[in-house]
Enzyme design. Structure first.
Site, PDB file in Angstrom:
ATOM      1  N   HIS A 209      -1.196   0.068  -9.813  1.00  0.00           N
ATOM      2  CA  HIS A 209      -1.777  -0.916  -8.889  1.00  0.00           C
ATOM      3  C   HIS A 209      -2.186  -2.207  -9.621  1.00  0.00           C
ATOM      4  CE1 HIS A 209      -3.773  -1.124  -4.672  1.00  0.00           C
ATOM      5  NE2 HIS A 209      -3.406  -2.337  -5.076  1.00  0.00           N
TER       6      HIS A 209
ATOM      7  N   GLU B 251      -3.471   7.427  -4.022  1.00  0.00           N
ATOM      8  CA  GLU B 251      -3.941   6.827  -5.255  1.00  0.00           C
ATOM      9  C   GLU B 251      -5.303   7.383  -5.680  1.00  0.00           C
ATOM     10  OE1 GLU B 251      -2.207   2.770  -4.940  1.00  0.00           O
ATOM     11  OE2 GLU B 251      -4.077   2.286  -5.968  1.00  0.00           O
TER      12      GLU B 251
ATOM     13  N   ARG C  19       0.852  -1.184   0.000  1.00  0.00           N
ATOM     14  CA  ARG C  19       0.000   0.000   0.000  1.00  0.00           C
ATOM     15  C   ARG C  19       0.891   1.239   0.000  1.00  0.00           C
ATOM     16  NH1 ARG C  19      -3.361  -2.827  -1.507  1.00  0.00           N
ATOM     17  NH2 ARG C  19      -5.434  -3.260  -0.645  1.00  0.00           N
TER      18      ARG C  19
END
Ligand code: DGY
Length: 302
Positions: free
Chosen positions: A276, A258, A229
């Site tokens: 991602h 993000e 993350r």
């Protein structure tokens, strides 16, 4: 006698309803609702017993307050940091995620990012695409050989262990940083981390774990890989370390805010950026859907 209707599951992504119905075999009903269409989503939540979200759909107290019938919450991800577990527990809502099936795909992406970062593939790609490759040269885009390098992995869970296997297979030595490590052990391990790869969940404890102080402990020319993350890294500190030439490169699949990627990071040519993609293989995404759908149905009908 009035027949009871099967429980209703709202999904926040438009998977084909036909496919969902095939998986459900009549045990539940599905409907799609887009969370950005506020009024319609609110209504969908009010009537749903189940909800399946993506990792970029936060499920906190405010949302749950508007979902009085909810008993099962599925997330199409292994990570659950976008969900408030305490609020769910208080309301007796079961959380279902998709562990295991994305272990290999995420580990493979970590390896791909590492190889691309070590061998400066983004710079090479840009050169070729811009028509600026003028011929072989002894000093063109020299990178790092990975065989014999030492990798330190933060997190010894499924994805960390699978990534370690792949790194080991290309001749790297491996050690893990785990929750049991004392501060002194962590400092020592970081001091030898020619590659640092992150594989822990995002929690209060791991938020900004890789900060300026820890980045400074890495040896010159380290490579940082993040498929976990974005918030685990203090992105500003990482950018500074890359820009100063202390880090050789980084391979990043996730970002602090993000989908925003800071301009300063995008401008660093040696950094490998991916949107991602950790679990983004056809087979994995198929299995993730089956698992989250089956888990959510089971939580409602068993
Ligand atoms: C996850 O599942 O948590 C990944 O980040 C995306 O698949």
């Amino acid at each position: 006698m009035k027949a009871t209707r099967p429980p209703l599951i709202t999904v926040t992504w438009p998977w084909p309803l036909k496919k969902l119905d095939q998986l459900a075999k009549g045990r539940v009903r599905f409907q799609y609702s887009d969370p950005s269409k506020k009024a319609a989503f609110k209504k969908a939540l009010q009537e749903s017993e189940g909800l399946i979200v993506l990792l970029n759909h936060a499920v906190r107290e405010d949302l749950l307050a508007g979902a009085p019938r909810l008993k099962a919450l599925g997330t199409y991800s292994v990570g659950t940091n976008h969900i408030d577990p305490v609020a769910c527990e208080k309301r007796g809502i079961r959380i279902i995620n998709t562990p295991d099936v994305l272990t290999r795909s995420t580990a493979e992406l970590a390896l791909a990012l590492l190889m691309a970062a070590a061998r400066r593939l983004p710079e090479g790609e840009a050169l070729c695409r811009k028509g600026k490759f003028k011929g072989w040269a002894p000093d063109l885009l020299l990178g790092l050989e990975l065989k014999g390098r030492h990798a330190v992995l933060l997190g010894e869970g499924r994805i960390g262990r699978e990534t370690a296997k792949l790194f080991h297979a290309i001749g790297m030595s491996i050690e893990f940083i785990t929750r049991k490590d004392k501060a002194i052990d962590i400092r020592k391990k970081l001091g030898r981390a020619q590659v640092l790869s992150l594989h822990c969940p995002l929690t209060k404890e791991t938020h900004h774990w890789l900060n300026a102080r820890r980045l400074a402990l890495l040896p010159q020319d380290s490579v940082v890989i993040n498929t976990a993350r974005g918030e685990i890294i203090d992105e500003k500190a990482l950018i500074k370390s890359l820009a100063s030439g202390k880090l050789f490169s980084a391979g990043l699949d996730v970002f602090e805010q993000e989908p925003l990627i800071p301009q300063a990071l995008r401008k660093l040519p040696q950094v490998v950026l991916a949107p991602h993609l950790g679990s983004a293989t056809r087979a994995t995404r198929e299995r993730m859907l089956e698992i989250v759908v089956e888990g959510t149905i089971s939580a409602l009908v068993n």
